[in-house]
Design a protein around this motif. Sequence first.
Motif, PDB file in Angstrom:
ATOM      1  N   SER A  40      -7.577  11.803  32.300  1.00 60.99           N
ATOM      2  CA  SER A  40      -8.682  12.304  31.469  1.00 60.99           C
ATOM      3  C   SER A  40      -8.935  11.363  30.291  1.00 60.99           C
ATOM      4  CB  SER A  40      -8.387  13.720  30.975  1.00 60.99           C
ATOM      5  OG  SER A  40      -7.332  13.725  30.023  1.00 60.99           O
ATOM      6  N   GLY A  41      -7.836  10.790  29.753  1.00 62.57           N
ATOM      7  CA  GLY A  41      -7.999   9.815  28.675  1.00 62.57           C
ATOM      8  C   GLY A  41      -8.701   8.561  29.147  1.00 62.57           C
ATOM      9  N   LEU A  42      -8.338   8.102  30.361  1.00 62.67           N
ATOM     10  CA  LEU A  42      -9.023   6.930  30.936  1.00 62.67           C
ATOM     11  C   LEU A  42     -10.511   7.221  31.139  1.00 62.67           C
ATOM     12  CD1 LEU A  42      -6.392   5.727  33.570  1.00 62.67           C
ATOM     13  CD2 LEU A  42      -7.097   4.524  31.481  1.00 62.67           C
ATOM     14  N   ALA A  43     -10.813   8.420  31.638  1.00 59.28           N
ATOM     15  CA  ALA A  43     -12.215   8.785  31.868  1.00 59.28           C
ATOM     16  C   ALA A  43     -12.987   8.846  30.556  1.00 59.28           C
ATOM     17  CB  ALA A  43     -12.292  10.126  32.592  1.00 59.28           C
ATOM     18  N   ALA A  44     -12.337   9.391  29.511  1.00 60.55           N
ATOM     19  CA  ALA A  44     -13.000   9.484  28.213  1.00 60.55           C
ATOM     20  C   ALA A  44     -13.234   8.106  27.625  1.00 60.55           C
ATOM     21  CB  ALA A  44     -12.157  10.339  27.265  1.00 60.55           C
ATOM     22  N   ALA A  45     -12.216   7.231  27.707  1.00 60.32           N
ATOM     23  CA  ALA A  45     -12.374   5.879  27.181  1.00 60.32           C
ATOM     24  C   ALA A  45     -13.447   5.120  27.948  1.00 60.32           C
ATOM     25  CB  ALA A  45     -11.034   5.145  27.239  1.00 60.32           C
ATOM     26  N   ASN A  46     -13.485   5.354  29.267  1.00 61.85           N
ATOM     27  CA  ASN A  46     -14.511   4.699  30.077  1.00 61.85           C
ATOM     28  C   ASN A  46     -15.912   5.181  29.691  1.00 61.85           C
ATOM     29  OD1 ASN A  46     -15.154   2.968  32.466  1.00 61.85           O
ATOM     30  ND2 ASN A  46     -16.002   4.903  33.217  1.00 61.85           N
ATOM     31  N   LYS A  47     -16.028   6.497  29.400  1.00 63.39           N
ATOM     32  CA  LYS A  47     -17.307   7.044  28.960  1.00 63.39           C
ATOM     33  C   LYS A  47     -17.714   6.447  27.611  1.00 63.39           C
ATOM     34  CE  LYS A  47     -19.170  10.107  30.675  1.00 63.39           C
ATOM     35  NZ  LYS A  47     -20.246  10.178  31.704  1.00 63.39           N
ATOM     36  N   ASP A  48     -16.743   6.296  26.726  1.00 60.47           N
ATOM     37  CA  ASP A  48     -16.995   5.700  25.410  1.00 60.47           C
ATOM     38  C   ASP A  48     -17.462   4.258  25.568  1.00 60.47           C
ATOM     39  OD1 ASP A  48     -17.194   5.496  22.708  1.00 60.47           O
ATOM     40  OD2 ASP A  48     -15.043   5.525  22.292  1.00 60.47           O
ATOM     41  N   LEU A  49     -16.811   3.527  26.487  1.00 61.39           N
ATOM     42  CA  LEU A  49     -17.221   2.143  26.756  1.00 61.39           C
ATOM     43  C   LEU A  49     -18.650   2.092  27.287  1.00 61.39           C
ATOM     44  CD1 LEU A  49     -13.974   0.699  28.383  1.00 61.39           C
ATOM     45  CD2 LEU A  49     -15.046  -0.105  26.264  1.00 61.39           C
ATOM     46  N   ALA A  50     -19.007   3.042  28.177  1.00 60.74           N
ATOM     47  CA  ALA A  50     -20.349   3.064  28.763  1.00 60.74           C
ATOM     48  C   ALA A  50     -21.415   3.334  27.705  1.00 60.74           C
ATOM     49  CB  ALA A  50     -20.419   4.116  29.868  1.00 60.74           C
ATOM     50  N   VAL A  51     -21.135   4.322  26.822  1.00 59.30           N
ATOM     51  CA  VAL A  51     -22.099   4.653  25.772  1.00 59.30           C
ATOM     52  C   VAL A  51     -22.260   3.492  24.803  1.00 59.30           C
ATOM     53  CG1 VAL A  51     -22.551   6.176  23.809  1.00 59.30           C
ATOM     54  CG2 VAL A  51     -21.712   7.133  25.960  1.00 59.30           C
ATOM     55  N   THR A  52     -21.138   2.902  24.396  1.00 57.72           N
ATOM     56  CA  THR A  52     -21.192   1.770  23.465  1.00 57.72           C
ATOM     57  C   THR A  52     -21.891   0.578  24.096  1.00 57.72           C
ATOM     58  OG1 THR A  52     -19.102   2.513  22.482  1.00 57.72           O
ATOM     59  CG2 THR A  52     -19.806   0.267  22.008  1.00 57.72           C
ATOM     60  N   GLY A  53     -21.576   0.330  25.356  1.00 60.74           N
ATOM     61  CA  GLY A  53     -22.247  -0.777  26.051  1.00 60.74           C
ATOM     62  C   GLY A  53     -23.741  -0.566  26.159  1.00 60.74           C
ATOM     63  N   ASN A  54     -24.146   0.685  26.400  1.00 61.08           N
ATOM     64  CA  ASN A  54     -25.583   0.973  26.481  1.00 61.08           C
ATOM     65  C   ASN A  54     -26.252   0.756  25.129  1.00 61.08           C
ATOM     66  OD1 ASN A  54     -27.913   2.152  28.013  1.00 61.08           O
ATOM     67  ND2 ASN A  54     -27.786   3.673  26.380  1.00 61.08           N
ATOM     68  N   ASN A  55     -25.572   1.133  24.041  1.00 61.29           N
ATOM     69  CA  ASN A  55     -26.122   0.886  22.709  1.00 61.29           C
ATOM     70  C   ASN A  55     -26.305  -0.605  22.457  1.00 61.29           C
ATOM     71  OD1 ASN A  55     -26.172   3.615  22.121  1.00 61.29           O
ATOM     72  ND2 ASN A  55     -24.193   3.605  21.068  1.00 61.29           N
ATOM     73  N   ILE A  56     -25.268  -1.383  22.826  1.00 60.10           N
ATOM     74  CA  ILE A  56     -25.345  -2.827  22.621  1.00 60.10           C
ATOM     75  C   ILE A  56     -26.447  -3.443  23.470  1.00 60.10           C
ATOM     76  CG2 ILE A  56     -24.083  -4.990  22.932  1.00 60.10           C
ATOM     77  CD1 ILE A  56     -21.530  -3.462  22.183  1.00 60.10           C
ATOM     78  N   ALA A  57     -26.596  -2.963  24.703  1.00 60.32           N
ATOM     79  CA  ALA A  57     -27.628  -3.507  25.595  1.00 60.32           C
ATOM     80  C   ALA A  57     -29.025  -3.260  25.060  1.00 60.32           C
ATOM     81  CB  ALA A  57     -27.485  -2.888  26.988  1.00 60.32           C
ATOM     82  N   ASN A  58     -29.196  -2.171  24.284  1.00 63.18           N
ATOM     83  CA  ASN A  58     -30.523  -1.810  23.781  1.00 63.18           C
ATOM     84  C   ASN A  58     -30.704  -2.123  22.297  1.00 63.18           C
ATOM     85  OD1 ASN A  58     -32.182  -0.217  25.957  1.00 63.18           O
ATOM     86  ND2 ASN A  58     -30.068   0.482  26.165  1.00 63.18           N
ATOM     87  N   VAL A  59     -29.914  -3.051  21.785  1.00 66.35           N
ATOM     88  CA  VAL A  59     -29.995  -3.364  20.367  1.00 66.35           C
ATOM     89  C   VAL A  59     -31.359  -3.958  19.996  1.00 66.35           C
ATOM     90  CG1 VAL A  59     -29.074  -5.725  20.546  1.00 66.35           C
ATOM     91  CG2 VAL A  59     -28.672  -4.372  18.462  1.00 66.35           C
ATOM     92  N   ALA A  60     -32.072  -4.524  20.966  1.00 65.24           N
ATOM     93  CA  ALA A  60     -33.390  -5.107  20.698  1.00 65.24           C
ATOM     94  C   ALA A  60     -34.530  -4.281  21.291  1.00 65.24           C
ATOM     95  CB  ALA A  60     -33.456  -6.533  21.240  1.00 65.24           C
ATOM     96  N   THR A  61     -34.238  -3.060  21.752  1.00 68.05           N
ATOM     97  CA  THR A  61     -35.258  -2.212  22.357  1.00 68.05           C
ATOM     98  C   THR A  61     -36.032  -1.456  21.273  1.00 68.05           C
ATOM     99  OG1 THR A  61     -33.909  -1.919  24.343  1.00 68.05           O
ATOM    100  CG2 THR A  61     -35.683  -0.338  23.986  1.00 68.05           C
ATOM    101  N   THR A  62     -37.342  -1.616  21.259  1.00 67.08           N
ATOM    102  CA  THR A  62     -38.187  -0.970  20.249  1.00 67.08           C
ATOM    103  C   THR A  62     -38.078   0.549  20.340  1.00 67.08           C
ATOM    104  OG1 THR A  62     -39.759  -2.798  20.290  1.00 67.08           O
ATOM    105  CG2 THR A  62     -40.548  -0.698  19.411  1.00 67.08           C
ATOM    106  N   GLY A  63     -37.829   1.174  19.206  1.00 62.46           N
ATOM    107  CA  GLY A  63     -37.785   2.627  19.139  1.00 62.46           C
ATOM    108  C   GLY A  63     -36.556   3.264  19.756  1.00 62.46           C
ATOM    109  N   PHE A  64     -35.570   2.464  20.165  1.00 62.18           N
ATOM    110  CA  PHE A  64     -34.364   3.015  20.807  1.00 62.18           C
ATOM    111  C   PHE A  64     -33.502   3.736  19.780  1.00 62.18           C
ATOM    112  CE2 PHE A  64     -29.879   2.602  22.035  1.00 62.18           C
ATOM    113  CZ  PHE A  64     -29.906   3.217  23.284  1.00 62.18           C
ATOM    114  N   LYS A  65     -32.927   4.840  20.191  1.00 61.80           N
ATOM    115  CA  LYS A  65     -32.011   5.595  19.347  1.00 61.80           C
ATOM    116  C   LYS A  65     -30.629   5.571  19.978  1.00 61.80           C
ATOM    117  CE  LYS A  65     -35.221   6.566  16.477  1.00 61.80           C
ATOM    118  NZ  LYS A  65     -35.249   5.853  15.187  1.00 61.80           N
ATOM    119  N   GLY A  66     -29.662   5.059  19.215  1.00 63.02           N
ATOM    120  CA  GLY A  66     -28.304   4.949  19.722  1.00 63.02           C
ATOM    121  C   GLY A  66     -27.644   6.308  19.934  1.00 63.02           C
TER     122      GLY A  66
END
Length: 445
Positions: A8-34
């Motif tokens: 469950s900890g691995l799954a949570a950390a993986n989810k955290d990585l996915a959310v953070t990665g998505n934020n980083i991927a959209n750092v230049a997206t107009t109107g994006f909300k992290g």
Amino acid sequence: MSFNVALSGLAAANKDLAVTGNNIANVATTGFKGSRAEFADVYSASILGTGGKVAGAGVRTAAISQQFTQGNINHTGNSLDLAINGNGFFAMSAQGQMMYTRAGEFGTDKDGYIQNSSGFRLQGFPVGAGGQILQGKKVDLQVDTSSVSPKATSLINETINLDSTASIIPAAPGFDSSDPETFNWSTSVPVYDSLGNSHTMTHYFSRRQEVLPATGTYWEMYTLIDGLDPLDPTSNVPTPERLEFDTYGRLTMPAAGEFTIPMGDPTATPPVVGWVPQQITDATTNPPTAVANGAVANPTGVTVSFADMTQFNAVSAVTSQKQDGYATGQLSGLNIDENGNMFAAFTNGESKLIGQVMLVNFSNPQGLKPVGGTAWVETYASGVPIEGMAKSGTFGAIQAGALEESNVDLTAQLVQLIKAQSNYQANAKTVTTQTTVMQTTINMT
């Protein structure tokens, strides 16, 4: 059990990585909300179990919460780039389905409808017949590209001073616009006819001496349009208007300070109605004469207001001048103010209100469902959309020629990425440790 906790900890950390990665991927997206991943611990126990003796059962993802904080405003200069500084969303119609966005990268389609890159049309309020915004009537906003019809000049306001020390011009031999000895000063103002043609109205002022036994002076004003008498387009010697001033230099005659310049002679045979000083040459006469071309300037005449005219010891001059006519105008630009009012600008200097951008807000914006394309749709959790106009209630202001950048803080996300990676490695270490313990137990048998 320890394996399940670690997984469950691995799954949570993986989810955290996915959310953070998505934020980083959209750092230049107009109107994006992290977003951020929010976690909750898990316990399992019987109803009669004692909480102080129950070991945790791991972690679960409680929510992925969107952060609707304000992003930086970046000015682009494009009139259809819109940013919201404050609360609110733009409402978009996707073939009838309503979507909401903070990304204001808009353009127009072939029919002039304002839309984003996905073809979704921007929603707003239309303009009524009286020129007022019809709030509450939601429509697809459209840029009206039609020309502005011309307006014939009907009123001219001029503020003029006539030099009180100007020389006296004898009444004889009379006024002649080509002879500067027959007038003291002249000034011109552009006027327009009903077809949008521009003409020049010129006023000539001559200072006169009262005929004995009266004393004092007065002024005569002669008005020509394109060099011809507006009452009779075959003549260039108009009937003068009399101007009188008191000892304080204030205009006393006419009492209201206004003249009506007639645009035709209804007593003529045939009557000349609404004469336009845009002439064509009649070659059948000898010598050729200029005659009106049949367009209408203004049948009721043009009112010239001299309410603020003075006669002081200063050079004759015009200090202000304006008239209410204009030529045909083609669309030259679009201006949107902070309230979302859309004004079409035309080549003749006129502007016209053509609509108002609508904003929408929700009781719980975090309850909105993201559907991609930097857009959200309404859900039960978000509540119903609250429609309104910018800078009213809780709505923010609209900035035209600007875009709202992503609200993602890249530095903070990189730090979060390191933390998520460490969490993943630590939970992986739990699996490794449990494996070692199990192997030891097996070896004891």
